[in-house]
Scaffold this motif. Structure first.
Motif, PDB file in Angstrom:
ATOM      1  N   UNK A  72      26.114  78.892  25.687  1.00 21.77           N
ATOM      2  CA  UNK A  72      27.053  77.790  25.903  1.00 21.77           C
ATOM      3  C   UNK A  72      28.224  78.239  26.761  1.00 21.77           C
ATOM      4  N   UNK A  73      28.436  77.526  27.870  1.00 24.53           N
ATOM      5  CA  UNK A  73      29.546  77.757  28.780  1.00 24.53           C
ATOM      6  C   UNK A  73      30.313  76.450  28.933  1.00 24.53           C
ATOM      7  N   UNK A  74      31.574  76.438  28.572  1.00 22.35           N
ATOM      8  CA  UNK A  74      32.402  75.242  28.677  1.00 22.35           C
ATOM      9  C   UNK A  74      33.313  75.331  29.894  1.00 22.35           C
ATOM     10  N   UNK A  75      33.289  74.283  30.711  1.00 29.03           N
ATOM     11  CA  UNK A  75      34.068  74.233  31.945  1.00 29.03           C
ATOM     12  C   UNK A  75      35.176  73.196  31.831  1.00 29.03           C
ATOM     13  N   UNK A  76      36.338  73.539  32.348  1.00 29.25           N
ATOM     14  CA  UNK A  76      37.446  72.601  32.482  1.00 29.25           C
ATOM     15  C   UNK A  76      37.709  72.417  33.971  1.00 29.25           C
ATOM     16  N   UNK A  77      37.847  71.164  34.386  1.00 33.35           N
ATOM     17  CA  UNK A  77      37.887  70.829  35.810  1.00 33.35           C
ATOM     18  C   UNK A  77      39.150  70.044  36.136  1.00 33.35           C
ATOM     19  N   UNK A  78      39.874  70.509  37.130  1.00 31.30           N
ATOM     20  CA  UNK A  78      40.963  69.713  37.699  1.00 31.30           C
ATOM     21  C   UNK A  78      40.308  68.595  38.500  1.00 31.30           C
ATOM     22  N   UNK A  83      28.848  69.314  42.270  1.00 28.61           N
ATOM     23  CA  UNK A  83      29.115  70.296  43.314  1.00 28.61           C
ATOM     24  C   UNK A  83      29.688  71.587  42.748  1.00 28.61           C
ATOM     25  N   UNK A  84      30.540  71.513  41.746  1.00 35.47           N
ATOM     26  CA  UNK A  84      31.092  72.741  41.178  1.00 35.47           C
ATOM     27  C   UNK A  84      30.023  73.546  40.450  1.00 35.47           C
ATOM     28  N   UNK A  85      29.137  72.867  39.735  1.00 31.76           N
ATOM     29  CA  UNK A  85      28.017  73.578  39.101  1.00 31.76           C
ATOM     30  C   UNK A  85      27.133  74.214  40.161  1.00 31.76           C
ATOM     31  N   UNK A  86      26.805  73.469  41.195  1.00 25.72           N
ATOM     32  CA  UNK A  86      25.884  73.981  42.211  1.00 25.72           C
ATOM     33  C   UNK A  86      26.522  75.059  43.085  1.00 25.72           C
ATOM     34  N   UNK A  87      27.828  75.072  43.179  1.00 29.00           N
ATOM     35  CA  UNK A  87      28.504  76.058  44.026  1.00 29.00           C
ATOM     36  C   UNK A  87      28.963  77.298  43.267  1.00 29.00           C
ATOM     37  N   UNK A 112      35.064  71.110  44.968  1.00 32.63           N
ATOM     38  CA  UNK A 112      34.216  69.983  45.319  1.00 32.63           C
ATOM     39  C   UNK A 112      34.775  69.324  46.582  1.00 32.63           C
ATOM     40  N   UNK A 113      34.003  68.437  47.168  1.00 30.56           N
ATOM     41  CA  UNK A 113      34.416  67.834  48.429  1.00 30.56           C
ATOM     42  C   UNK A 113      35.717  67.051  48.315  1.00 30.56           C
ATOM     43  N   UNK A 114      36.029  66.551  47.099  1.00 30.80           N
ATOM     44  CA  UNK A 114      37.268  65.787  46.943  1.00 30.80           C
ATOM     45  C   UNK A 114      38.425  66.645  46.457  1.00 30.80           C
ATOM     46  N   UNK A 115      38.223  67.965  46.394  1.00 26.11           N
ATOM     47  CA  UNK A 115      39.297  68.873  46.002  1.00 26.11           C
ATOM     48  C   UNK A 115      39.271  69.301  44.556  1.00 26.11           C
ATOM     49  N   UNK A 116      38.360  68.806  43.752  1.00 22.19           N
ATOM     50  CA  UNK A 116      38.265  69.241  42.359  1.00 22.19           C
ATOM     51  C   UNK A 116      37.937  70.722  42.286  1.00 22.19           C
ATOM     52  N   UNK A 117      38.445  71.387  41.240  1.00 27.17           N
ATOM     53  CA  UNK A 117      38.133  72.805  41.069  1.00 27.17           C
ATOM     54  C   UNK A 117      38.203  73.177  39.591  1.00 27.17           C
ATOM     55  N   UNK A 139      32.165  59.449  40.473  1.00 25.82           N
ATOM     56  CA  UNK A 139      32.602  60.535  41.354  1.00 25.82           C
ATOM     57  C   UNK A 139      32.773  61.828  40.572  1.00 25.82           C
ATOM     58  N   UNK A 140      33.329  61.742  39.375  1.00 24.14           N
ATOM     59  CA  UNK A 140      33.484  62.941  38.550  1.00 24.14           C
ATOM     60  C   UNK A 140      32.135  63.605  38.306  1.00 24.14           C
ATOM     61  N   UNK A 141      31.112  62.818  37.959  1.00 22.36           N
ATOM     62  CA  UNK A 141      29.814  63.397  37.624  1.00 22.36           C
ATOM     63  C   UNK A 141      29.024  63.831  38.856  1.00 22.36           C
TER      64      UNK A 141
END
Length: 343
Positions: A68-74, A170-174, A52-57, A162-164
């Motif tokens: 069902x897909x579960x995501x964990x995000x830094x 951005x991570x979902x869309x990318x 994401x633009x702020x560095x989240x991944x 910002x998280x949402x």
């Protein structure tokens, strides 16, 4: 993803391994390697290619079943790992068309993780089996109120907005196949989040829905602060003092920010009046919380119609602040939400 051209230099083994782990993770996210119950994770020190633009991944993705897909995000916004559950449409692995996204937000105070609240308590998986959209269920904290906390001017964490709207979006869309069309809905605190986000970011969403939502935070600020105080020693860290920081309160209040939405914007607003209704057990008692929320929903509906929004109101009278009503209202709102995503 495009491949980088060969440069003639050999990559160190560690970098090759990290890149391979990331590739597996992203393939899992895009459905190219997914099978029921497949699991994959990338170590926290893997250098991710999608951020994401702020560095989240993404640090992990788990395919729980076909949908069902579960995501964990830094998450820099939270200062820790965050979570989101994604409901994939039926046949996602075979149909490679780009899809719209419906964000479904949870309420406060759940005993289960917020990102699992809708799937743990309702038939949302079955109800959306034919919905050609990604359904994203992010965590919002037990009392996060879908806001970047003011913290007496210091900002910092938690920054739920910002998280949402930056990190998860951005991570979902990318990493998944999306087409840029979005809608948002939520219950209780999540109803606040849906209508606040829509008004604070006009153009980001095509429709919004609130089920028993906190849609007018100016109705009784002290009562709201008392609720937040059950989860933090300093409830004014959220938006400040209602009088001294009145501008911050108004900037987040769905009732105030609805004026920023364009005429004709579709909104769905539903609530009961706190009297036990048809989905309550025989011994149910009157619900003063739902009564309070019912009054503010009535005011929101009147103001939204006066502003020219396209309002669908289900002010259904008897009903308490409980999951059976929110499940029913999701069914009633889905046609409007999905229609906005196809236009």
């Amino acid at each position: 993803m495009s491949r980088r051209p060969a440069t003639g230099r050999r990559r160190p083994a560690r970098r090759r391994i990290a890149r391979s782990l990331l590739t597996v993770l992203l393939l899992l996210c895009t459905g190219m390697l997914l099978t029921p119950s497949a699991r994959a994770s990338a170590p926290a020190d893997a250098s991710p290619g999608v951020r994401a633009d702020d560095g989240a991944y993404l640090t992990a993705a788990e395919r729980v079943d076909d949908r069902i897909l579960d995501l964990t995000i830094h998450s820099p916004a939270l200062g820790r790992e965050g979570h989101a559950r994604v409901l994939l449409p039926t046949g996602y692995d075979r149909d490679h068309r780009r899809l719209p996204v419906l964000y479904l937000l949870h309420g406060c105070c759940d005993s289960t993780p917020g990102w699992r609240a809708w799937t743990d308590n309702t038939d949302v998986v079955r109800a959306t089996a034919r919905t050609r959209a990604l359904i994203v269920l992010p965590e919002g904290g037990p009392m996060g109120f879908y806001s970047n906390w003011w913290n007496h001017g210091a900002g910092a964490t938690p920054a739920w907005e910002t998280f949402h709207l930056t990190e998860v979006r951005q991570l979902v869309e990318r990493t998944l196949r999306t087409n840029g069309r979005r809608a948002v809905a939520g219950l209780s605190m999540g109803g606040f989040g849906a209508l606040s986000y829509a008004g604070r970011h006009p153009g980001m969403f095509r429709s919004a829905a609130s089920f028993s939502g906190v849609v007018d935070t100016g109705a009784d600020p002290q009562r709201l602060l008392d609720v937040v105080a059950g989860y933090t020693d300093d409830p004014t860290a959220l938006w400040g003092d209602p009088h001294a920081q009145a501008d911050i309160w108004r900037a987040h209040n769905p009732y105030d920010v609805l004026r920023r939405l364009p005429r004709g914007f579709p909104v769905f607003v539903s609530t009961g009046n706190g009297t036990p209704g048809p989905l309550d057990p025989p011994d149910a008692q009157p619900d003063t919380l739902e009564q309070w929320l019912g009054g503010m929903s009535e005011r929101y509906v009147a103001q939204a119609r006066a502003h020219g929004l396209r309002v669908t109101a289900d002010l259904y009278g008897p009903g308490t602040h409980t999951w059976p009503y929110w499940e029913r209202e999701l069914h009633r709102a889905l046609p409007m939400l999905t229609a906005s995503l196809t236009k």
